[in-house]
Design a protein around this motif. Structure first.
Motif, short mmCIF file in Angstrom:
data_model
loop_
_atom_site.label_atom_id
_atom_site.label_comp_id
_atom_site.label_asym_id
_atom_site.label_seq_id
_atom_site.Cartn_x
_atom_site.Cartn_y
_atom_site.Cartn_z
N UNK A 39 0.85 -1.19 0.00
CA UNK A 39 0.00 0.00 0.00
C UNK A 39 0.88 1.24 0.00
N UNK A 40 0.65 2.11 -0.99
CA UNK A 40 1.44 3.34 -1.08
C UNK A 40 0.56 4.52 -0.70
N UNK A 41 1.06 5.37 0.19
CA UNK A 41 0.32 6.54 0.62
C UNK A 41 0.90 7.77 -0.06
N UNK A 42 0.16 8.38 -1.00
CA UNK A 42 0.69 9.55 -1.71
C UNK A 42 0.97 10.71 -0.75
N UNK A 43 1.97 11.51 -1.10
CA UNK A 43 2.28 12.69 -0.31
C UNK A 43 1.20 13.75 -0.52
N UNK A 44 1.03 14.67 0.43
CA UNK A 44 0.03 15.74 0.27
C UNK A 44 0.36 16.60 -0.95
N UNK A 45 -0.67 17.07 -1.59
CA UNK A 45 -0.52 18.00 -2.74
C UNK A 45 -1.58 19.09 -2.62
N UNK A 46 -1.26 20.35 -2.87
CA UNK A 46 0.02 20.84 -3.37
C UNK A 46 1.07 21.00 -2.26
N UNK A 47 2.33 21.05 -2.69
CA UNK A 47 3.44 21.29 -1.77
C UNK A 47 4.56 21.93 -2.58
N UNK A 48 5.57 22.44 -1.89
CA UNK A 48 6.70 23.05 -2.58
C UNK A 48 7.56 21.96 -3.22
N UNK A 49 7.80 22.10 -4.50
CA UNK A 49 8.59 21.12 -5.23
C UNK A 49 10.06 21.48 -5.24
N UNK A 50 10.87 20.50 -5.56
CA UNK A 50 12.32 20.68 -5.64
C UNK A 50 12.69 21.81 -6.59
N UNK A 51 12.03 21.89 -7.74
CA UNK A 51 12.38 22.89 -8.75
C UNK A 51 12.14 24.31 -8.27
#
Length: 580
Positions: free
Chosen positions: A2-14
């Protein structure tokens, strides 16, 4: 799993490059705008690096620029910002001394391209056999959300009504010329039929094997491996992959989430079922080393031993990748493994679903291409790992491409000190050799060649071929092409150039190969072997500078993946400080 997606939106690496109004941000963003990008593209949407191994000198990948456009279309559609990035491309059919010498360099260069630039995710656009593992190694090292899309195999070749498998028929026709069964003119005529469309080898060679390994690992969308390069569905796959990577970034679905120990065991069993290349052993060991999974040669023997080879493709069988695709491709094989209890069904894939959910409803459309288990080409088709005093750390053999009568064999060694020695002697009618002998090739391993070239499937002596003999036991520390065949023991470790026992084998010694008991034995006493090793001296000087020096100084043995020692482990992708 089971994979739990990270919250979105969030600050991205770019956004560490492009977000905000500081001088440094404006520096990065402003220069990108000289290509005509509007300001709102830098508003926090995922930036996707399309890592393209296209090169005119990598003919298998010559069509990847067109495919990259389809990936871009998918990224745009999903709300991402695609940027195409050319990365190191090494072709086995053009690079000298061997593309394998540059796999680790390509992985290092790609890793740093990913780490040092503003990518939130990566599409690994690959084809020729070393490009697939090198980019997977880079993705494993950086752990940036990544997905593979391959260029696909070329169409079937035909010569005088016979299917021609790229690579496989090169070896077959070459031996036929030496045996007097084919003229040189006919060989040249056949050349035109070997590569009649864009794409990688149409056999189950290393390129198709590694495409299958990427899919079995869960790192490519289901069905990717077998679609022919020129089939419109290959372009659809590229576009769907572009769409998918954007969601993977939003979910923060990383290589370390997908490439688990269970995924590698799935890949090993898949390799057995498809009759895959021995090169997959080295590549999967290296990829596992980068992602931090403890994978060994013993895992290869343990997982593959009881898996039948059911894919009836050259070099083990008679069909080619085109027929494999029409039959249903790799999903059918994975379903078969799952039904037999040989698949970790809950292994996660880049789709976000489990591997079993991806394949459970597929159907086999040709049971002469994907065979029933009772009609398998080999009932125990997994890569065999043999050990003994000649290979203390192991050597490998592909049973589906070997001769049954040679799987237990004792013969007199005929030794070639290196590939030049082999070439100088093999056509000599005075060479003291017959079909009962064991051909031994030294100094062709990771340090020795250097780079570990695909020369392990040594061609037989003409005087043996003229008897109608097509196979002999051959032993070396080299690799062989996935398109090749024969009773060939490869990757003998430790290699000769590192002072392994292979280095002190002499012509006239007797060697025993016992595949059922996983044994490779040099028939001399322990005292004699120790005495020979005590007086051994390296046969060749080490490189004095450049990448060859770096490679020889730091490359590890084939038994652990032949990676550079300082590149092991997942090192991540921290943004770091801006230097401007």
């Amino acid at each position: 799993m089971t994979f739990k997606p990270a919250p979105w939106p969030r600050k991205l690496r770019s956004q560490h490059w492009y977000g905000g109004t500081s001088r440094d941000t404006i520096y990065h963003r402003g220069w990108m705008k000289n290509q005509g990008y509007p300001h709102d593209l830098f508003d926090g949407r995922p930036i996707i690096g399309i890592l393209n191994t296209w090169s005119d000198l990598t003919p298998c990948n010559g069509h990847l620029r067109e495919l990259a456009e389809k990936v871009k279309a998918g990224v745009w559609e999903a709300g991402g910002f695609p940027v195409e990035v050319p990365v190191f491309s090494a072709s086995e059919n053009t690079f000298r001394p061997t593309a394998m010498m540059y796999r680790n360099l390509a992985a290092l260069a790609t890793e740093e391209a990913m780490r040092g630039q503003p990518m939130d995710g990566a599409v690994l656009l690959v084809g020729c056999d070393k490009t697939t593992p090198s980019l997977l190694m880079a993705a494993a090292s950086t752990d940036i959300p990544s997905i593979v899309v391959t260029g696909g195999p070329m169409l079937n070749g035909y010569f005088r009504g016979e299917r021609v498998g790229s690579g496989t028929h090169l070896w077959k026709f070459s031996e036929a010329v030496k045996a007097g069964e084919m003229t040189q003119e006919e060989f040249l005529e056949a050349e035109a039929s070997m590569s009649r469309s864009s794409g990688t080898c149409n056999t189950m060679g290393t390129a198709s094997t590694m495409a299958s390994m990427a899919e079995a690992l869960g790192m490519a969308l289901s069905g990717n491996a077998a679609i022919p390069a020129v089939d419109s569905r290959r372009r659809v796959m590229a576009q769907m992959t572009g769409r998918r990577i954007v969601q993977m970034v939003k979910d923060d679905l990383k290589p370390s989430d997908v490439m688990t120990k269970a995924a590698f065991e799935n890949a090993i069993r898949t390799n057995a079922a498809i009759g895959g290349s021995t090169n997959a052993v080295i590549h999967l060991l290296a990829i596992a080393g980068r992602v931090g999974v403890d994978l060994t040669l013993d895992d290869w023997d343990r997982c593959g031993r009881d898996v039948p080879t059911v894919v009836n493709l050259m070099p083990s069988g008679k069909y080619l990748m085109e027929e494999f695709f029409y039959a249903g491709g790799l999903p059918v094989v994975l379903k078969r493994l799952g039904e037999a209890g040989l698949l970790h069904r809950d292994a996660l894939t880049v789709s976000g679903a489990t591997i079993w959910d991806e394949v459970k409803d597929v159907a086999n459309h040709n049971d002469d291409v994907i065979l029933p288990a009772e009609k398998a080409l080999a009932q125990s088709g997994g890569i065999v790992v043999v050990k003994g005093n000649l290979a203390p750390k192991g050597a490998v053999l592909k049973p589906s491409a070997a001769s049954a009568h040679l799987m237990a064999h004792r013969g007199r060694a005929v030794v070639f000190e290196d590939i030049d020695d082999y070439k100088a002697k093999i056509d000599d009618e005075a060479l003291d050799i017959d079909e009962s002998c064991v051909m031994v090739l030294k100094n062709c391993g990771p340090k020795g060649y250097p780079g570990m070239a695909e020369v392990g499937n040594m061609g037989l002596p003409p005087k043996v071929l003229r008897k109608g003999i097509t196979d002999m036991v051959r032993i070396s520390d080299a690799r062989m092409s996935g398109t090749a065949y024969g009773t060939v023991v490869l990757h003998t470790s430790p290699e000769a150039a590192a002072g392994g026992p292979l280095a002190v084998v002499r012509s006239g010694d007797f060697i025993e190969l016992d595949v059922p008991n996983r044994r490779l034995h040099l028939d001399i006493s322990e005292a004699e072997l120790a005495a020979r090793l005590a007086t051994w001296q390296p046969a060749h000087e080490q490189a004095a500078s450049g990448y060859a020096w770096l490679h020889q100084a730091h490359v590890e043995g084939a038994d652990t993946g032949a990676d550079l020692d300082f590149l092991k482990g997942c090192r991540g992708s921290p943004v770091g400080k801006d230097s401007h």
